[in-house]
Design a protein around this motif. Structure first.
Motif, mmCIF file in Angstrom:
data_model
loop_
_atom_site.group_PDB
_atom_site.id
_atom_site.type_symbol
_atom_site.label_atom_id
_atom_site.label_comp_id
_atom_site.label_asym_id
_atom_site.label_seq_id
_atom_site.Cartn_x
_atom_site.Cartn_y
_atom_site.Cartn_z
ATOM 1 N N GLN A 63 -7.416 -8.484 -10.637
ATOM 2 C CA GLN A 63 -7.158 -7.517 -11.707
ATOM 3 C C GLN A 63 -7.519 -6.093 -11.312
ATOM 4 O O GLN A 63 -7.530 -5.197 -12.163
ATOM 5 N N SER A 64 -7.792 -5.856 -10.030
ATOM 6 C CA SER A 64 -8.234 -4.539 -9.574
ATOM 7 C C SER A 64 -7.195 -3.462 -9.814
ATOM 8 O O SER A 64 -5.980 -3.720 -9.859
ATOM 9 N N SER A 65 -7.681 -2.228 -9.922
ATOM 10 C CA SER A 65 -6.807 -1.062 -9.909
ATOM 11 C C SER A 65 -6.311 -0.846 -8.485
ATOM 12 O O SER A 65 -6.746 -1.508 -7.538
ATOM 13 N N LEU A 66 -5.426 0.111 -8.302
ATOM 14 C CA LEU A 66 -4.857 0.366 -6.978
ATOM 15 C C LEU A 66 -5.935 0.806 -5.988
ATOM 16 O O LEU A 66 -5.944 0.381 -4.833
ATOM 17 N N SER A 67 -6.854 1.642 -6.439
ATOM 18 C CA SER A 67 -7.933 2.090 -5.551
ATOM 19 C C SER A 67 -8.812 0.924 -5.121
ATOM 20 O O SER A 67 -9.179 0.796 -3.942
ATOM 21 N N ASP A 68 -9.164 0.056 -6.090
ATOM 22 C CA ASP A 68 -9.992 -1.101 -5.753
ATOM 23 C C ASP A 68 -9.236 -2.106 -4.888
ATOM 24 O O ASP A 68 -9.845 -2.816 -4.079
ATOM 25 N N LEU A 69 -7.919 -2.168 -5.056
ATOM 26 C CA LEU A 69 -7.116 -3.026 -4.188
ATOM 27 C C LEU A 69 -7.287 -2.608 -2.740
ATOM 28 O O LEU A 69 -7.509 -3.452 -1.855
ATOM 29 N N TYR A 70 -7.218 -1.314 -2.471
ATOM 30 C CA TYR A 70 -7.380 -0.832 -1.094
ATOM 31 C C TYR A 70 -8.793 -1.085 -0.590
ATOM 32 O O TYR A 70 -8.994 -1.419 0.586
ATOM 33 N N ARG A 71 -9.785 -0.927 -1.457
ATOM 34 C CA ARG A 71 -11.159 -1.229 -1.040
ATOM 35 C C ARG A 71 -11.283 -2.685 -0.590
ATOM 36 O O ARG A 71 -11.888 -2.993 0.444
ATOM 37 N N GLU A 72 -10.723 -3.595 -1.399
ATOM 38 C CA GLU A 72 -10.837 -5.011 -1.066
ATOM 39 C C GLU A 72 -10.007 -5.368 0.156
ATOM 40 O O GLU A 72 -10.445 -6.162 1.002
ATOM 41 N N CYS A 132 -0.039 -2.787 -8.233
ATOM 42 C CA CYS A 132 -0.680 -3.443 -7.096
ATOM 43 C C CYS A 132 0.249 -4.481 -6.458
ATOM 44 O O CYS A 132 0.275 -4.629 -5.233
ATOM 45 N N LEU A 133 0.991 -5.204 -7.273
ATOM 46 C CA LEU A 133 1.961 -6.153 -6.724
ATOM 47 C C LEU A 133 3.008 -5.434 -5.885
ATOM 48 O O LEU A 133 3.364 -5.876 -4.785
ATOM 49 N N ASN A 134 3.495 -4.323 -6.399
ATOM 50 C CA ASN A 134 4.482 -3.556 -5.643
ATOM 51 C C ASN A 134 3.872 -2.921 -4.397
ATOM 52 O O ASN A 134 4.552 -2.775 -3.369
ATOM 53 N N GLU A 135 2.595 -2.554 -4.468
ATOM 54 C CA GLU A 135 1.937 -1.992 -3.298
ATOM 55 C C GLU A 135 1.846 -3.015 -2.178
ATOM 56 O O GLU A 135 2.029 -2.680 -0.997
ATOM 57 N N LEU A 136 1.582 -4.271 -2.518
ATOM 58 C CA LEU A 136 1.569 -5.325 -1.503
ATOM 59 C C LEU A 136 2.932 -5.465 -0.851
ATOM 60 O O LEU A 136 3.041 -5.661 0.371
ATOM 61 N N ARG A 137 3.976 -5.381 -1.657
ATOM 62 C CA ARG A 137 5.334 -5.482 -1.113
ATOM 63 C C ARG A 137 5.600 -4.347 -0.120
ATOM 64 O O ARG A 137 6.135 -4.580 0.975
#
Length: 278
Positions: free
Chosen positions: A85-94, A144-149
């Protein structure tokens, strides 16, 4: 009675109806071995895969089996997202933490570039794509889903730099029909759609669970059939009822659990303790 006493009473290596059993003893549902084989091939090319189904059908355990099997392959790097459920910034951190890249969330382009460079170096040296496993993926925000793509796409979408396995409930494929995520949905190369299990499959599950735990005769055959009949094809419900019976049997110091105990614990009579599976 504590856990050690309960296990000793029935001669169990572990409680077969709780989630924390060894991964080597987990039950694979029909079609899972074939799905894992195809994922192992997908790691060569990259792309997206989906595990989907109603709550209680074992999606998380299937992902755990997949993680274990992939982890045994030499040179395959597997990252497991812990906070979908992370935000985009936290997605990059993880993502930076999972793949060993020191990222600054304030410099999103720098993080985007660093992750892709790390993945390309890994592909060049091993020929395998890194793997990202996401449980409860229906909780991921659309961006975030689109960022992974976008992160995993290179050379005008002709190469994949990452293998992503998403696991979630039925809300997830429904979201892929929206205009914001239809591009991601169309990129699912593999899909495993879990449905309520038949009685025969649940019988096989109970047989496997009891044998792996070291007590194949813990329950009478009639009790197993009764539990399966009332589970509605749902593994979580089946395990919940079985765990309740195991606790009750330990309290009564029984040597084997039978249908008499089931009727006593799950009676419709409100004065009887326990809850009804009906």
């Amino acid at each position: 009675m504590n856990d050690k006493q309960l296990l000793a009473l029935f001669g169990l290596k572990w409680n077969p109806f709780l989630p924390n059993i060894p991964v080597e003893a987990l039950w694979s549902p029909p079609g899972m071995d074939n799905f894992i084989f195809r994922i192992e091939n997908l790691v060569m090319d990259g792309g997206f895969a989906l595990i989907c189904g109603e709550p209680g059908l074992g999606k998380s355990k299937n992902l755990q089996i997949l993680s274990h099997r992939l982890g045994r392959l030499e040179d395959v790097v597997v990252g497991v997202m812990e906070r979908p459920q992370s935000s985009l910034s936290d997605l990059y951190r993880e993502m930076g933490h999972l793949f060993g890249v020191n990222l600054s969330p304030a410099n999103r382009y720098g993080g985007f570039k660093a992750l892709r460079e790390r993945w390309q170096e890994h592909i060049k040296s091993t020929l395998f794509r890194p793997v990202l496993l996401v449980d409860e993926a229906q909780e991921m925000v659309t961006c975030c889903l689109n960022e992974l793509r976008l992160l995993g796409s290179a050379d005008f979408d002709s190469r994949c730099l990452l293998t992503v396995v998403l696991s979630g409930d039925l809300r997830l494929p429904e979201r892929f029909r929206s205009s914001a995520l239809v591009s991601l949905g169309s990129r699912m190369r593999l899909r495993m759609m879990l449905e309520p299990y038949s009685k025969d499959v649940l019988h096989n599950y109970m047989k496997h669970a009891l044998q792996e735990a070291g007590a194949p005769h813990l329950m009478s055959q009639t009790l197993v059939e009764t539990l399966v009949d009332h589970a509605s094809g749902n593994l979580r419900l089946l395990n919940t009822m079985a765990a309740d019976l195991l606790d009750a049997g330990a309290q009564k110091e029984l040597t084997q659990l039978d249908e008499k105990l089931f009727l006593e614990i799950f009676s419709r009579n409100p004065a009887t303790r326990g809850h009804s599976p009906y």
